[in-house]
Design a protein around this motif. Structure first.
Motif, short mmCIF file in Angstrom:
data_model
loop_
_atom_site.label_atom_id
_atom_site.label_comp_id
_atom_site.label_asym_id
_atom_site.label_seq_id
_atom_site.Cartn_x
_atom_site.Cartn_y
_atom_site.Cartn_z
N ALA A 90 0.83 -1.21 0.00
CA ALA A 90 0.00 0.00 0.00
C ALA A 90 0.86 1.25 0.00
O ALA A 90 0.55 2.24 -0.69
N ALA A 91 1.96 1.23 0.76
CA ALA A 91 2.86 2.38 0.79
C ALA A 91 3.52 2.59 -0.57
O ALA A 91 3.69 3.73 -1.02
N VAL A 92 3.91 1.49 -1.23
CA VAL A 92 4.52 1.60 -2.56
C VAL A 92 3.56 2.27 -3.54
O VAL A 92 3.94 3.17 -4.30
N VAL A 93 2.31 1.83 -3.53
CA VAL A 93 1.31 2.42 -4.42
C VAL A 93 1.13 3.90 -4.13
O VAL A 93 1.09 4.73 -5.05
N THR A 94 1.06 4.26 -2.85
CA THR A 94 0.85 5.66 -2.47
C THR A 94 2.03 6.52 -2.88
O THR A 94 1.86 7.61 -3.45
N PHE A 95 3.25 6.07 -2.60
CA PHE A 95 4.44 6.83 -2.98
C PHE A 95 4.57 6.95 -4.49
O PHE A 95 4.92 8.02 -5.01
N SER A 96 4.31 5.85 -5.21
CA SER A 96 4.55 5.84 -6.66
C SER A 96 3.62 6.79 -7.41
O SER A 96 3.91 7.17 -8.55
N ARG A 97 2.52 7.19 -6.81
CA ARG A 97 1.61 8.14 -7.44
C ARG A 97 2.18 9.56 -7.45
O ARG A 97 1.76 10.40 -8.26
N LYS A 98 3.12 9.83 -6.53
CA LYS A 98 3.66 11.18 -6.41
C LYS A 98 5.17 11.24 -6.71
O LYS A 98 5.68 12.30 -7.07
N VAL A 99 5.87 10.13 -6.52
CA VAL A 99 7.32 10.09 -6.70
C VAL A 99 7.64 9.24 -7.93
O VAL A 99 7.22 8.08 -8.01
N ARG A 100 8.37 9.80 -8.86
CA ARG A 100 8.73 9.07 -10.07
C ARG A 100 9.84 8.07 -9.73
O ARG A 100 10.92 8.44 -9.30
N LEU A 101 9.55 6.80 -9.92
CA LEU A 101 10.50 5.73 -9.63
C LEU A 101 10.97 5.08 -10.93
O LEU A 101 10.19 4.91 -11.86
#
Length: 255
Positions: free
Chosen positions: A60-71
């Protein structure tokens, strides 16, 4: 197990998810609570069930971060797979290693992390003035994924914290990006360890999935707060969590 025990476990899972999403170290909150509330569980079963909970929260944290941080998924995905393989290997040899030997070393490393972050306030709060070479980025991410993935399966405390510091120091990334990258690799290491524990029949599925619901909620809130409040917020939480981890490990080892 009564309603009070369920309440304690769900609250601990929520708090662990929040802390883990921001700086890592959620296992040091949830694992002791599981062992205290469920004395019939073996340490292996508690660790395995905690991994089931953590996999969901980290995802869930990965999904949340990936929406705002370009990985850079072309790099992060292989690093996560490597972390999964190394974590499974660490879990496989955990019974062969005297973990008490690790505790003083980890405590020293955590104290060093706290001192470094305190004395270097710009670390993780500003971008590096020079972009690291491609070779350095690839090497750092893959080595960190493999080494800390193995550590996560073998022992675990502070894996996310060590990943965040590694990326901030070696690559000059801000704590927000470092946290996002750390969550991807941590998801891989959690999946690897869980796969091994599931194959050996140590997971309490019903309890783990119930705690996962609260862990996911805590992870989403934690990730959103980290994104909203930025590197300074993560730096403060990181220092607090490191101090708590040192105290907790010291109490476990010497108390």
């Amino acid at each position: 197990m009564g309603w009070a025990d369920w309440g304690v476990l769900m609250t601990a899972a929520l708090a662990a998810g929040w802390v883990d999403a921001v700086v890592g170290g959620g296992g040091l909150i949830l694992l002791p609570v599981i062992l205290l509330t469920m004395p019939q569980m073996t340490p292996q079963e508690a660790l395995a069930t905690n991994k089931l909970t953590a996999v969901n929260g980290t995802a869930a944290a990965v999904v949340t971060f990936s929406r705002k941080v370009r990985l850079e998924w072309r790099l992060m995905a292989p690093a996560a797979v490597l972390a999964a393989v190394c974590s499974a290997a660490g879990a496989a040899v955990v019974s062969l290693i005297d973990k008490d030997l690790f505790v003083p070393i980890i405590m020293v490393l955590l104290v060093a992390v706290a001192a470094f972050v305190t004395l270097r306030p710009t670390i993780g709060t500003t971008l590096a003035t020079h972009r690291p070479s491609r070779l350095k980025v690839v090497t750092t991410v893959l080595v960190a994924g493999g080494a800390l993935g193995f550590y996560d399966g073998l022992f675990g405390p502070g894996t996310g914290t060590f990943l965040i510091i590694t990326f901030a120091v070696m690559l000059g990334t801000e704590f927000v990006r470092s946290a996002a990258m750390a969550k991807v690799i941590n998801l891989g290491s959690n999946i690897g360890a869980l796969a091994f524990f599931a194959a050996t029949g140590n997971v309490w599925w019903a309890l783990g999935l119930a705690m996962a619901v609260c862990n996911v909620a805590g992870s989403v809130v934690g990730a959103r707060m980290a994104l909203a409040k930025g590197a300074g917020f993560i730096r403060v939480v990181l220092l607090v969590v490191v101090v708590v981890m040192v105290i907790r490990l010291g109490w476990q080892q010497f108390g």
